[in-house]
Design a protein around this motif. Sequence first.
Motif, PDB file in Angstrom:
ATOM      1  N   ALA A  83       0.809  -1.220   0.000  1.00 31.23           N
ATOM      2  CA  ALA A  83       0.000   0.000   0.000  1.00 31.23           C
ATOM      3  C   ALA A  83       0.846   1.276   0.000  1.00 31.23           C
ATOM      4  O   ALA A  83       0.564   2.194  -0.778  1.00 31.23           O
ATOM      5  N   PRO A  84       1.896   1.405   0.837  1.00 31.81           N
ATOM      6  CA  PRO A  84       2.713   2.621   0.771  1.00 31.81           C
ATOM      7  C   PRO A  84       3.392   2.831  -0.574  1.00 31.81           C
ATOM      8  O   PRO A  84       3.508   3.971  -1.042  1.00 31.81           O
ATOM      9  N   LEU A  85       3.841   1.749  -1.210  1.00 33.81           N
ATOM     10  CA  LEU A  85       4.473   1.894  -2.515  1.00 33.81           C
ATOM     11  C   LEU A  85       3.461   2.371  -3.558  1.00 33.81           C
ATOM     12  O   LEU A  85       3.749   3.269  -4.364  1.00 33.81           O
ATOM     13  N   ILE A  86       2.263   1.788  -3.543  1.00 30.92           N
ATOM     14  CA  ILE A  86       1.219   2.215  -4.479  1.00 30.92           C
ATOM     15  C   ILE A  86       0.783   3.640  -4.168  1.00 30.92           C
ATOM     16  O   ILE A  86       0.574   4.459  -5.076  1.00 30.92           O
ATOM     17  N   GLY A  87       0.666   3.962  -2.886  1.00 34.67           N
ATOM     18  CA  GLY A  87       0.297   5.324  -2.513  1.00 34.67           C
ATOM     19  C   GLY A  87       1.314   6.347  -2.985  1.00 34.67           C
ATOM     20  O   GLY A  87       0.949   7.444  -3.431  1.00 34.67           O
ATOM     21  N   GLY A  88       2.594   6.004  -2.892  1.00 38.03           N
ATOM     22  CA  GLY A  88       3.632   6.907  -3.391  1.00 38.03           C
ATOM     23  C   GLY A  88       3.514   7.147  -4.876  1.00 38.03           C
ATOM     24  O   GLY A  88       3.636   8.287  -5.356  1.00 38.03           O
ATOM     25  N   TRP A  89       3.265   6.082  -5.620  1.00 38.01           N
ATOM     26  CA  TRP A  89       3.106   6.219  -7.072  1.00 38.01           C
ATOM     27  C   TRP A  89       1.862   7.042  -7.410  1.00 38.01           C
ATOM     28  O   TRP A  89       1.876   7.850  -8.343  1.00 38.01           O
ATOM     29  N   LEU A  90       0.769   6.827  -6.676  1.00 32.55           N
ATOM     30  CA  LEU A  90      -0.441   7.604  -6.927  1.00 32.55           C
ATOM     31  C   LEU A  90      -0.209   9.095  -6.679  1.00 32.55           C
ATOM     32  O   LEU A  90      -0.680   9.941  -7.447  1.00 32.55           O
ATOM     33  N   ALA A  91       0.529   9.408  -5.619  1.00 33.99           N
ATOM     34  CA  ALA A  91       0.820  10.813  -5.324  1.00 33.99           C
ATOM     35  C   ALA A  91       1.693  11.426  -6.411  1.00 33.99           C
ATOM     36  O   ALA A  91       1.482  12.580  -6.819  1.00 33.99           O
ATOM     37  N   LEU A  92       2.669  10.673  -6.881  1.00 32.27           N
ATOM     38  CA  LEU A  92       3.529  11.169  -7.960  1.00 32.27           C
ATOM     39  C   LEU A  92       2.736  11.394  -9.243  1.00 32.27           C
ATOM     40  O   LEU A  92       2.916  12.410  -9.931  1.00 32.27           O
ATOM     41  N   LEU A  93       1.862  10.452  -9.564  1.00 35.51           N
ATOM     42  CA  LEU A  93       1.038  10.590 -10.768  1.00 35.51           C
ATOM     43  C   LEU A  93       0.105  11.789 -10.636  1.00 35.51           C
ATOM     44  O   LEU A  93      -0.048  12.573 -11.590  1.00 35.51           O
ATOM     45  N   ALA A  94      -0.512  11.956  -9.468  1.00 34.87           N
ATOM     46  CA  ALA A  94      -1.404  13.096  -9.260  1.00 34.87           C
ATOM     47  C   ALA A  94      -0.647  14.417  -9.357  1.00 34.87           C
ATOM     48  O   ALA A  94      -1.143  15.394  -9.933  1.00 34.87           O
TER      49      ALA A  94
END
Length: 325
Positions: free
Chosen positions: A273-284
């Motif tokens: 979850a933290p890795l996916i959350g980091g990618w989502l924040a970067l994409l946003a």
Amino acid sequence: MRLFTLVLLLSVAIALTAGAALVLAPGSHPSVGLALFVSPTEVERQLLWQLRLPRQVLSFFAGALLASAGGAIQARFRNSLAEPGLIGISGGAALSAALALQFGLPVTWVSLLAFAGGLGALGLTCLISRQSVDNDRLILAGIAVNAIFGSLLTLLITTLPDGSLRTITFWLMGSFANADWPQARLFLLAAPWLVWLLFREWRLLNLLQLGPETAFHQGFDPRRGGARVVLFAAMAVALVVSHCGMVGFIGLMAPHLARQLVGSHARRLQIAAPLIGGWLALLADWLAQSLLYPAELPVGVITSLAGAPFFLWLLRQSGRRSRHA
């Protein structure tokens, strides 16, 4: 899973996302980002190290913290719709941080007051819901608490002078635009530690998903352990809100996406979850910079546009499962 492995995974993800950020820099051709690896000029080097890289570090770790907190809160309250922004933590932290900024307090006090506000808002949510948090009363109470704190926040904003109004409004909608190396270093040090504190509670989180009685019979204190999980989650959210404003729905989306990949076991979930959350924040953040380039949207607008339909879809799925149960 050892701390070294977790930090290594986060470090690899940061390296990959930093490279992607160079290639996908807003307003530039991919060859421009690639040129920075080959023969960077002094201006390009300064652009990379002073602007882009700290922003990527800040955004990734902010997303990781929100996702880790979201996954832990969902397990703690046995509610797949629970999320820091939906149960009042973000609203309370934002109001406290805005008050601290209004009085010109230093960053340390902003973070501490955001933490206290987040805990206070969560306590109010639990007090309003009163009974077992296994049902949707927690979400409804969180919406009510968010409305209260949102109204107070609006009242505060209307009293601000025109010069600071746009700045604080933009900040409250979530932004990584003011990222610098002091902030990035703080997140680089604090975020892995907070993610680790939540991760090491994976045994308790697994049992809490089955009910507090199960956790008690397995030798855990569900009340004290649950309070510890909430405390760590509030610390993570307060850190993000005090530096980046309100970046919503990452704590809801990332754990659900992680479950589709690794299942519901908390040991795997609190890594994915933290890795996916980091990618989502970067994409946003990339979309926020790119969609109206050279103007920039608040990151919270992007995450809300994606997260609100995601939440409604989850709510619909939850309703279907309840009817079939």
